[in-house]
Enzyme design. Structure first.
Site, mmCIF file in Angstrom:
data_model
loop_
_atom_site.group_PDB
_atom_site.id
_atom_site.type_symbol
_atom_site.label_atom_id
_atom_site.label_comp_id
_atom_site.label_asym_id
_atom_site.label_seq_id
_atom_site.Cartn_x
_atom_site.Cartn_y
_atom_site.Cartn_z
ATOM 1 N N TYR A 9 47.486 -3.448 -26.791
ATOM 2 C CA TYR A 9 47.694 -2.223 -26.041
ATOM 3 C C TYR A 9 48.482 -1.256 -26.939
ATOM 4 O O TYR A 9 49.714 -1.228 -26.939
ATOM 5 C CB TYR A 9 48.464 -2.467 -24.743
ATOM 6 C CG TYR A 9 47.864 -3.530 -23.833
ATOM 7 C CD1 TYR A 9 46.550 -3.975 -23.988
ATOM 8 C CD2 TYR A 9 48.625 -4.102 -22.821
ATOM 9 C CE1 TYR A 9 46.015 -4.947 -23.151
ATOM 10 C CE2 TYR A 9 48.090 -5.067 -21.974
ATOM 11 C CZ TYR A 9 46.792 -5.482 -22.155
ATOM 12 O OH TYR A 9 46.272 -6.456 -21.317
ATOM 13 N N PRO A 16 41.267 -6.754 -11.020
ATOM 14 C CA PRO A 16 41.037 -7.116 -9.614
ATOM 15 C C PRO A 16 40.356 -5.996 -8.827
ATOM 16 O O PRO A 16 39.753 -6.255 -7.786
ATOM 17 C CB PRO A 16 42.451 -7.397 -9.086
ATOM 18 C CG PRO A 16 43.349 -6.604 -9.964
ATOM 19 C CD PRO A 16 42.718 -6.656 -11.326
ATOM 20 N N LEU A 17 40.444 -4.752 -9.341
ATOM 21 C CA LEU A 17 39.786 -3.628 -8.669
ATOM 22 C C LEU A 17 38.422 -3.327 -9.293
ATOM 23 O O LEU A 17 37.806 -2.292 -8.998
ATOM 24 C CB LEU A 17 40.682 -2.384 -8.718
ATOM 25 C CG LEU A 17 42.013 -2.526 -7.968
ATOM 26 C CD1 LEU A 17 42.902 -1.319 -8.212
ATOM 27 C CD2 LEU A 17 41.778 -2.724 -6.473
ATOM 28 N N ALA A 18 37.946 -4.236 -10.149
ATOM 29 C CA ALA A 18 36.604 -4.131 -10.748
ATOM 30 C C ALA A 18 36.383 -2.777 -11.412
ATOM 31 O O ALA A 18 35.404 -2.076 -11.148
ATOM 32 C CB ALA A 18 35.533 -4.412 -9.700
ATOM 33 N N SER A 19 37.327 -2.437 -12.287
ATOM 34 C CA SER A 19 37.235 -1.177 -13.051
ATOM 35 C C SER A 19 37.080 0.040 -12.142
ATOM 36 O O SER A 19 36.372 1.004 -12.466
ATOM 37 C CB SER A 19 36.077 -1.240 -14.055
ATOM 38 O OG SER A 19 36.257 -2.306 -14.955
ATOM 39 N N GLY A 20 37.741 -0.003 -10.994
ATOM 40 C CA GLY A 20 37.737 1.126 -10.070
ATOM 41 C C GLY A 20 36.661 1.078 -9.008
ATOM 42 O O GLY A 20 36.690 1.863 -8.043
ATOM 43 N N LEU A 77 36.197 -1.004 -6.673
ATOM 44 C CA LEU A 77 36.706 -1.435 -5.371
ATOM 45 C C LEU A 77 37.845 -0.547 -4.862
ATOM 46 O O LEU A 77 38.630 -0.971 -4.023
ATOM 47 C CB LEU A 77 37.172 -2.895 -5.457
ATOM 48 C CG LEU A 77 36.086 -3.918 -5.793
ATOM 49 C CD1 LEU A 77 36.666 -5.328 -5.822
ATOM 50 C CD2 LEU A 77 34.935 -3.847 -4.795
ATOM 51 N N THR A 78 37.920 0.673 -5.352
ATOM 52 C CA THR A 78 38.994 1.575 -4.908
ATOM 53 C C THR A 78 38.551 2.585 -3.873
ATOM 54 O O THR A 78 39.382 3.229 -3.227
ATOM 55 C CB THR A 78 39.571 2.355 -6.095
ATOM 56 O OG1 THR A 78 38.538 3.189 -6.654
ATOM 57 C CG2 THR A 78 40.112 1.417 -7.164
ATOM 58 N N LYS A 113 36.869 5.305 -4.638
ATOM 59 C CA LYS A 113 36.781 6.663 -5.217
ATOM 60 C C LYS A 113 35.367 7.027 -5.664
ATOM 61 O O LYS A 113 35.088 8.190 -5.931
ATOM 62 C CB LYS A 113 37.763 6.806 -6.385
ATOM 63 C CG LYS A 113 37.446 5.981 -7.616
ATOM 64 C CD LYS A 113 38.512 6.218 -8.688
ATOM 65 C CE LYS A 113 38.256 5.385 -9.931
ATOM 66 N NZ LYS A 113 39.293 5.594 -10.964
#
Length: 310
Positions: A59, A207-211, A213-214, A216
Site C-alpha cells: 500500500y 466484503p463489499l465486493a468492490s462496491g 454490495l453498497t 451505489k
C-alpha cells in the site's frame, strides 16, 4: 453489536469495524492520492473509535505504514490501537517478486517497525505465498519474531487451503486474511471451517465486493472503471445482484443505517469472522463504515441476508 472483540485466540481486543489502509498513501495503486486527506482520514478514524489498522508494504510501497506511524506518533495513540501489516513483495522498478524466506521476513518486520514508529507490530502477515519457501519455514521465522517480542500474532494472506495447512503445521497461525464476500462465499466450504476448527480468526477482504454490495450502483449507473470487466459486474448476474441489494432498503430503514452497514454487520455475524476491515480514503467514508456498529441485526436477519445472496 459488541463494541470490542478478541481476534481469534490472539489476546488482541478491538472494535469489530477496523480500518483498511489500502488507499492511504497508495500512489502505486490509486490515482490522485492526497496525503493530507490520508492523514486526516487516520485522525478521524481514531476519533471515531477505530482501533484496528490494517496496512501492508504494497500500500504505497511502505507509505501507508509511514503515514499511520506519523499520525500515531503525533497523537500519542500507539498504545490504543492494534496494528496489522503485511509483506512478501520485492519491487524493483516494474519488476515484482515474492519472497517468504526467513531472512526476508525478518528484515521486512524490522523495516515495518521503523515505518510505523513502534517497537512491536500486533499482527504481521505473509502477504502472499512465494511458491518456493516451505510455508511452515516462513511461519517459523515469524514465530521466532513473536518470541522475540517484535510481533504479537502471526497471519497469512492469500494462501490456498494446501498452503494454509502447511503453514499451520505447528499450530502457529493466528489469523488468515483472504477474499470473501456474500456473493463469493466459496471459502465457506473449506477455509473458514478449517479456521474455526483450529481457532484461527478469518478476516475477509473485499466484503463489499468492490462496491457492488453498497447500493451505489444501478442498472443505469454501472461502474465505469476496471470493475466493469469483472464477471459479477456484467450481464444478468449484475442485474440480479443489484436487485437483491436494493431489496435490503427496508432493513436499512428499520436500523437507520446504510446498505453497506447491513452487509458488513451480516459478515460479522458469520462464525469464524471476528472483524472486518473496510477501506476508507476519506473522513466521510470512515464515519460511514463506523456506523456499522449501530446495526444491531438479529440472528434471523443475518440468516435472511445471507440466504438472499446464496
Amino acid at each position: 453489536m459488541e463494541n470490542r472483540v478478541e481476534i481469534g485466540k490472539t489476546g488482541l481486543r478491538v472494535t469489530p469495524i477496523g480500518f483498511g489502509a489500502n488507499t492511504i498513501g497508495a500512489h502505486n495503486l490509486f490515482q490522485n492520492i492526497d496525503e493530507e486527506v490520508s492523514r486526516e482520514t487516520i485522525r478521524v478514524a481514531l476519533t471515531e473509535g477505530a482501533d484496528f489498522f490494517d496496512s501492508a508494504f504494497m500500500y504505497g510501497l511502505g507509505r501507508s505504514e509511514e503515514l499511520i506511524g506519523e499520525i500515531l506518533a503525533e497523537t500519542g495513540r500507539r498504545s490504543d490501537v492494534v496494528l496489522a501489516t503485511k509483506a512478501a513483495h520485492i519491487v524493483n522498478g516494474d519488476q515484482i517478486k515474492l519472497d517468504n524466506s526467513p531472512a526476508f521476513l525478518t528484515e521486512a518486520v524490522d523495516i515495518a517497525l521503523e515505518r510505523l514508529q513502534t517497537d512491536y507490530i500486533d499482527l504481521f502477515y505473509i502477504h502472499f505465498p512465494d511458491g518456493r519457501t516451505p510455508p511452515d519455514e516462513a511461519v517459523g521465522a515469524l514465530q521466532r519474531l513473536k518470541e522475540a517480542g517484535k510481533i504479537r500474532a502471526i497471519g497469512v494472506s492469500n494462501f490456498n487451503m494446501e498452503a494454509l495447512a502447511a503453514a499451520n503445521k505447528d499450530g502457529y497461525v493466528d489469523v488468515v486474511q483472504d477474499k470473501y464476500s456474500l456473493i463469493y462465499p466459496e471459502l465457506e466450504a473449506d477455509m473458514i471451517p478449517y479456521c474455526i476448527e483450529n481457532e484461527i480468526s478469518f478476516i475477509p477482504y473485499t466484503p463489499l465486493a468492490s462496491g457492488l454490495l453498497t447500493g451505489k450502483f444501478t442498472e443505469q449507473n454501472p461502474p465505469q472503471d476496471f470493475r466493469k470487466e469483472r464477471p459479477h459486474f456484467q450481464g444478468q448476474k449484475y442485474l440480479d445482484i443489484i436487485t437483491k441489494v436494493d431489496s435490503l432498503k427496508a432493513l436499512t430503514e428499520q436500523h437507520q443505517v446504510s446498505i453497506a452497514n447491513i452487509i458488513l454487520a451480516t459478515t460479522l455475524g458469520i462464525d469464524g469472522i471476528d472483524v472486518v476491515i473496510p477501506g476508507a480514503k476519506s473522513p466521510d467514508q470512515v464515519r460511514a463504515n463506523m456506523k456499522t456498529l449501530d446495526a444491531k441485526l438479529t440472528k434471523e436477519e443475518i440468516a435472511q441476508v445471507r440466504a438472499l445472496f446464496k
